[in-house]
Design a protein around this motif. Structure first.
Motif, short mmCIF file in Angstrom:
data_model
loop_
_atom_site.label_atom_id
_atom_site.label_comp_id
_atom_site.label_asym_id
_atom_site.label_seq_id
_atom_site.Cartn_x
_atom_site.Cartn_y
_atom_site.Cartn_z
N HIS A 85 -8.08 2.86 -5.02
CA HIS A 85 -7.30 1.77 -5.62
C HIS A 85 -6.92 2.17 -7.04
O HIS A 85 -7.73 2.77 -7.76
CB HIS A 85 -8.10 0.47 -5.63
CG HIS A 85 -8.27 -0.09 -4.25
ND1 HIS A 85 -9.29 0.30 -3.41
CD2 HIS A 85 -7.54 -1.00 -3.56
CE1 HIS A 85 -9.18 -0.35 -2.27
NE2 HIS A 85 -8.12 -1.14 -2.32
N ASP A 86 -5.69 1.82 -7.42
CA ASP A 86 -5.25 2.09 -8.79
C ASP A 86 -5.89 1.07 -9.72
O ASP A 86 -6.56 0.13 -9.27
CB ASP A 86 -3.73 2.14 -8.89
CG ASP A 86 -3.04 0.79 -8.75
OD1 ASP A 86 -3.71 -0.27 -8.76
OD2 ASP A 86 -1.80 0.78 -8.65
N ARG A 91 -9.22 5.79 1.27
CA ARG A 91 -8.48 4.85 0.44
C ARG A 91 -9.09 4.78 -0.95
O ARG A 91 -10.30 4.78 -1.11
CB ARG A 91 -8.51 3.47 1.09
CG ARG A 91 -7.56 2.48 0.46
CD ARG A 91 -7.46 1.21 1.27
NE ARG A 91 -6.84 1.50 2.56
CZ ARG A 91 -6.90 0.69 3.62
NH1 ARG A 91 -7.55 -0.45 3.53
NH2 ARG A 91 -6.32 1.02 4.75
N GLU A 120 -3.55 4.93 0.16
CA GLU A 120 -4.18 5.55 1.32
C GLU A 120 -3.86 7.03 1.35
O GLU A 120 -2.72 7.42 1.17
CB GLU A 120 -3.69 4.87 2.58
CG GLU A 120 -4.48 5.27 3.81
CD GLU A 120 -4.21 4.34 4.96
OE1 GLU A 120 -5.07 3.50 5.27
OE2 GLU A 120 -3.11 4.46 5.56
N MET A 155 0.84 -1.17 0.00
CA MET A 155 0.00 0.00 0.00
C MET A 155 0.89 1.24 0.00
O MET A 155 1.89 1.30 0.70
CB MET A 155 -0.90 0.01 1.23
CG MET A 155 -1.73 1.27 1.31
SD MET A 155 -2.69 1.48 2.83
CE MET A 155 -3.45 -0.08 3.03
N GLU A 178 -4.83 -1.43 -11.17
CA GLU A 178 -4.40 -2.81 -10.93
C GLU A 178 -4.89 -3.34 -9.58
O GLU A 178 -4.60 -4.47 -9.21
CB GLU A 178 -2.88 -2.90 -11.01
CG GLU A 178 -2.35 -2.61 -12.40
CD GLU A 178 -0.84 -2.65 -12.47
OE1 GLU A 178 -0.18 -2.83 -11.42
OE2 GLU A 178 -0.32 -2.49 -13.59
N GLY A 179 -5.61 -2.51 -8.83
CA GLY A 179 -6.17 -2.94 -7.55
C GLY A 179 -5.30 -2.66 -6.35
O GLY A 179 -5.64 -3.04 -5.23
N ASN A 180 -4.18 -1.97 -6.54
CA ASN A 180 -3.31 -1.63 -5.41
C ASN A 180 -3.92 -0.50 -4.59
O ASN A 180 -4.40 0.49 -5.15
CB ASN A 180 -1.93 -1.20 -5.92
CG ASN A 180 -1.25 -2.30 -6.70
OD1 ASN A 180 -1.05 -3.39 -6.19
ND2 ASN A 180 -0.92 -2.01 -7.94
N ALA A 181 -3.87 -0.65 -3.29
CA ALA A 181 -4.45 0.36 -2.39
C ALA A 181 -3.55 1.58 -2.30
O ALA A 181 -2.33 1.46 -2.21
CB ALA A 181 -4.67 -0.24 -1.01
#
Length: 56
Positions: free
Chosen positions: A41-42, A39, A49, A1, A44-47
């Motif tokens: 998410h990009d 939060r 914060e 993250m 690609e699903g990356n968090a």
């Protein structure tokens, strides 16, 4: 993250909403002594914060 410090969390949230980005907030994430959090998410699903430290 990835954690990013921001000066105006409400403004950032509004900008993301206007751009069609889902923003997650939870009351239990926020603490008067630590600050406020949101939060996203990009693609690609990356968090990512977003953290606004307490004033002062």
């Amino acid at each position: 993250m990835l954690n990013l410090r921001v000066d105006d969390l409400n403004g950032m949230i509004a900008s993301f909403h206007a751009a069609g980005v889902d923003v997650i907030t939870k009351a239990e994430w926020d603490s008067g002594g630590i600050g406020r959090f949101a939060r996203i998410h990009d693609p690609e699903g990356n968090a990512i914060e977003l953290w606004e430290p307490p004033a002062g």
